[in-house]
Design a protein around this motif. Sequence first.
Motif, PDB file in Angstrom:
ATOM      1  N   VAL A  60      59.592  18.244  46.453  1.00  0.00           N
ATOM      2  CA  VAL A  60      60.867  18.989  46.128  1.00  0.00           C
ATOM      3  C   VAL A  60      60.558  19.847  45.091  1.00  0.00           C
ATOM      4  O   VAL A  60      59.760  19.460  43.973  1.00  0.00           O
ATOM      5  CB  VAL A  60      62.242  18.294  45.722  1.00  0.00           C
ATOM      6  CG1 VAL A  60      62.632  17.715  47.072  1.00  0.00           C
ATOM      7  CG2 VAL A  60      61.799  16.892  44.701  1.00  0.00           C
ATOM      8  N   VAL A  61      61.148  20.982  45.026  1.00  0.00           N
ATOM      9  CA  VAL A  61      61.114  21.896  43.844  1.00  0.00           C
ATOM     10  C   VAL A  61      62.683  22.226  43.206  1.00  0.00           C
ATOM     11  O   VAL A  61      63.546  21.822  43.974  1.00  0.00           O
ATOM     12  CB  VAL A  61      60.428  23.326  43.977  1.00  0.00           C
ATOM     13  CG1 VAL A  61      58.791  22.920  44.441  1.00  0.00           C
ATOM     14  CG2 VAL A  61      61.151  23.913  45.209  1.00  0.00           C
ATOM     15  N   LEU A  62      62.663  22.843  41.943  1.00  0.00           N
ATOM     16  CA  LEU A  62      63.849  22.904  41.423  1.00  0.00           C
ATOM     17  C   LEU A  62      64.200  24.420  41.251  1.00  0.00           C
ATOM     18  O   LEU A  62      63.173  25.224  40.821  1.00  0.00           O
ATOM     19  CB  LEU A  62      63.798  22.316  39.845  1.00  0.00           C
ATOM     20  CG  LEU A  62      64.884  22.331  38.970  1.00  0.00           C
ATOM     21  CD1 LEU A  62      66.067  21.357  39.756  1.00  0.00           C
ATOM     22  CD2 LEU A  62      64.618  21.232  37.943  1.00  0.00           C
ATOM     23  N   VAL A  63      65.278  24.954  41.358  1.00  0.00           N
ATOM     24  CA  VAL A  63      65.842  26.364  41.140  1.00  0.00           C
ATOM     25  C   VAL A  63      66.909  26.239  40.408  1.00  0.00           C
ATOM     26  O   VAL A  63      68.168  25.778  40.595  1.00  0.00           O
ATOM     27  CB  VAL A  63      66.011  26.991  42.489  1.00  0.00           C
ATOM     28  CG1 VAL A  63      66.543  28.236  42.216  1.00  0.00           C
ATOM     29  CG2 VAL A  63      64.802  27.063  43.710  1.00  0.00           C
ATOM     30  N   GLU A  84      65.244  21.255  46.366  1.00  0.00           N
ATOM     31  CA  GLU A  84      65.108  21.688  47.635  1.00  0.00           C
ATOM     32  C   GLU A  84      63.463  21.468  48.071  1.00  0.00           C
ATOM     33  O   GLU A  84      62.773  21.182  47.109  1.00  0.00           O
ATOM     34  CB  GLU A  84      65.530  22.889  48.005  1.00  0.00           C
ATOM     35  CG  GLU A  84      64.970  24.035  47.281  1.00  0.00           C
ATOM     36  CD  GLU A  84      65.721  25.365  47.625  1.00  0.00           C
ATOM     37  OE1 GLU A  84      66.895  25.220  48.047  1.00  0.00           O
ATOM     38  OE2 GLU A  84      65.099  26.508  47.480  1.00  0.00           O
ATOM     39  N   ARG A  86      59.967  22.036  49.183  1.00  0.00           N
ATOM     40  CA  ARG A  86      58.998  23.217  48.943  1.00  0.00           C
ATOM     41  C   ARG A  86      58.972  24.022  50.087  1.00  0.00           C
ATOM     42  O   ARG A  86      58.927  23.551  51.187  1.00  0.00           O
ATOM     43  CB  ARG A  86      57.649  22.766  48.168  1.00  0.00           C
ATOM     44  CG  ARG A  86      56.832  24.006  47.997  1.00  0.00           C
ATOM     45  CD  ARG A  86      55.424  23.360  47.669  1.00  0.00           C
ATOM     46  NE  ARG A  86      55.250  22.797  46.665  1.00  0.00           N
ATOM     47  CZ  ARG A  86      54.907  23.266  45.376  1.00  0.00           C
ATOM     48  NH1 ARG A  86      54.975  24.612  45.429  1.00  0.00           N
ATOM     49  NH2 ARG A  86      54.837  22.473  44.170  1.00  0.00           N
TER      50      ARG A  86
ATOM     51  N   ARG B  50      63.451  34.222  36.594  1.00  0.00           N
ATOM     52  CA  ARG B  50      63.778  34.338  37.924  1.00  0.00           C
ATOM     53  C   ARG B  50      64.550  35.827  38.362  1.00  0.00           C
ATOM     54  O   ARG B  50      64.269  36.344  39.244  1.00  0.00           O
ATOM     55  CB  ARG B  50      64.804  33.186  38.458  1.00  0.00           C
ATOM     56  CG  ARG B  50      64.052  32.087  38.778  1.00  0.00           C
ATOM     57  CD  ARG B  50      64.902  30.922  39.390  1.00  0.00           C
ATOM     58  NE  ARG B  50      65.752  31.298  40.399  1.00  0.00           N
ATOM     59  CZ  ARG B  50      65.194  31.482  41.722  1.00  0.00           C
ATOM     60  NH1 ARG B  50      64.142  31.101  41.844  1.00  0.00           N
ATOM     61  NH2 ARG B  50      66.219  31.860  42.694  1.00  0.00           N
ATOM     62  N   VAL B  61      59.933  28.969  41.613  1.00  0.00           N
ATOM     63  CA  VAL B  61      60.674  27.949  41.578  1.00  0.00           C
ATOM     64  C   VAL B  61      59.838  26.841  40.457  1.00  0.00           C
ATOM     65  O   VAL B  61      58.879  27.514  39.679  1.00  0.00           O
ATOM     66  CB  VAL B  61      60.545  26.907  42.885  1.00  0.00           C
ATOM     67  CG1 VAL B  61      61.320  27.662  44.164  1.00  0.00           C
ATOM     68  CG2 VAL B  61      59.146  26.643  43.072  1.00  0.00           C
ATOM     69  N   LEU B  62      60.699  25.963  40.190  1.00  0.00           N
ATOM     70  CA  LEU B  62      60.275  25.215  38.799  1.00  0.00           C
ATOM     71  C   LEU B  62      59.707  23.755  39.411  1.00  0.00           C
ATOM     72  O   LEU B  62      60.443  23.117  40.298  1.00  0.00           O
ATOM     73  CB  LEU B  62      61.307  24.829  37.897  1.00  0.00           C
ATOM     74  CG  LEU B  62      61.538  24.332  36.705  1.00  0.00           C
ATOM     75  CD1 LEU B  62      60.452  25.127  35.750  1.00  0.00           C
ATOM     76  CD2 LEU B  62      62.797  24.603  36.066  1.00  0.00           C
ATOM     77  N   VAL B  63      58.548  23.166  38.860  1.00  0.00           N
ATOM     78  CA  VAL B  63      58.493  21.769  39.226  1.00  0.00           C
ATOM     79  C   VAL B  63      58.246  21.059  37.827  1.00  0.00           C
ATOM     80  O   VAL B  63      57.394  21.212  36.810  1.00  0.00           O
ATOM     81  CB  VAL B  63      57.097  21.820  39.986  1.00  0.00           C
ATOM     82  CG1 VAL B  63      56.632  20.441  40.172  1.00  0.00           C
ATOM     83  CG2 VAL B  63      57.149  22.487  41.158  1.00  0.00           C
ATOM     84  N   PRO B  64      59.134  20.276  37.466  1.00  0.00           N
ATOM     85  CA  PRO B  64      59.247  19.474  36.227  1.00  0.00           C
ATOM     86  C   PRO B  64      58.265  18.106  36.289  1.00  0.00           C
ATOM     87  O   PRO B  64      58.586  17.331  37.187  1.00  0.00           O
ATOM     88  CB  PRO B  64      60.733  19.038  35.852  1.00  0.00           C
ATOM     89  CG  PRO B  64      61.368  18.994  37.303  1.00  0.00           C
ATOM     90  CD  PRO B  64      60.441  19.941  38.249  1.00  0.00           C
TER      91      PRO B  64
END
Lengths: 86, 86
Positions: A60-63, A84, A86, B50, B61-64
């Motif tokens: 999953v990635v974050l938006v 959501e 990727r 964005r 997108v963001l991956v933490p």
Amino acid sequence: MDVLRVSATSPARMLAGAIAGVVREHGRAEMQAIGAASVNQAVKAVAIARGFLELEGIEVVLVPTFTRVMIGDEEKTAIRFTVERR
Amino acid sequence: MDVLRVSATSPARMLAGAIAGVVREHGRAEMQAIGAASVNQAVKAVAIARGFLELEGIEVVLVPTFTRVMIGDEEKTAIRFTVERR
């Protein structure tokens, strides 16, 4: 699908479990956080949830986006997080 | 590619400009934040970036993830943010 409302005291690991559960069921999850402490808990929860979901082959990635919400009579800026696949 | 180190006082809009610039050049950007106030600035900056990048047809997108860093003699947990094209 409900929006997970994150507070400054939301335990990150419990929230991570909730995120993973919603992603498993719906393919995505939505969270809302107001203020730095809540945003921090939301981000930590996503980092933990990524670990849970990776074990199941789900990445999953974050938006993050801004949104306006009414708290009582006051309009505040919140961060809306969509988690959501990727 | 340098890691953008985010502090509690990093102006989100300036940071957003830096993120957008690095993404344009390298296709991705890396940030590191320690503590709730820094994490919050990083997330706000990505939400702003964005918007900048969408105007150019680039969606990020963001991956933490968690990482451990040494601050002087002390080991601390930081959040590493990867900003990348969807």
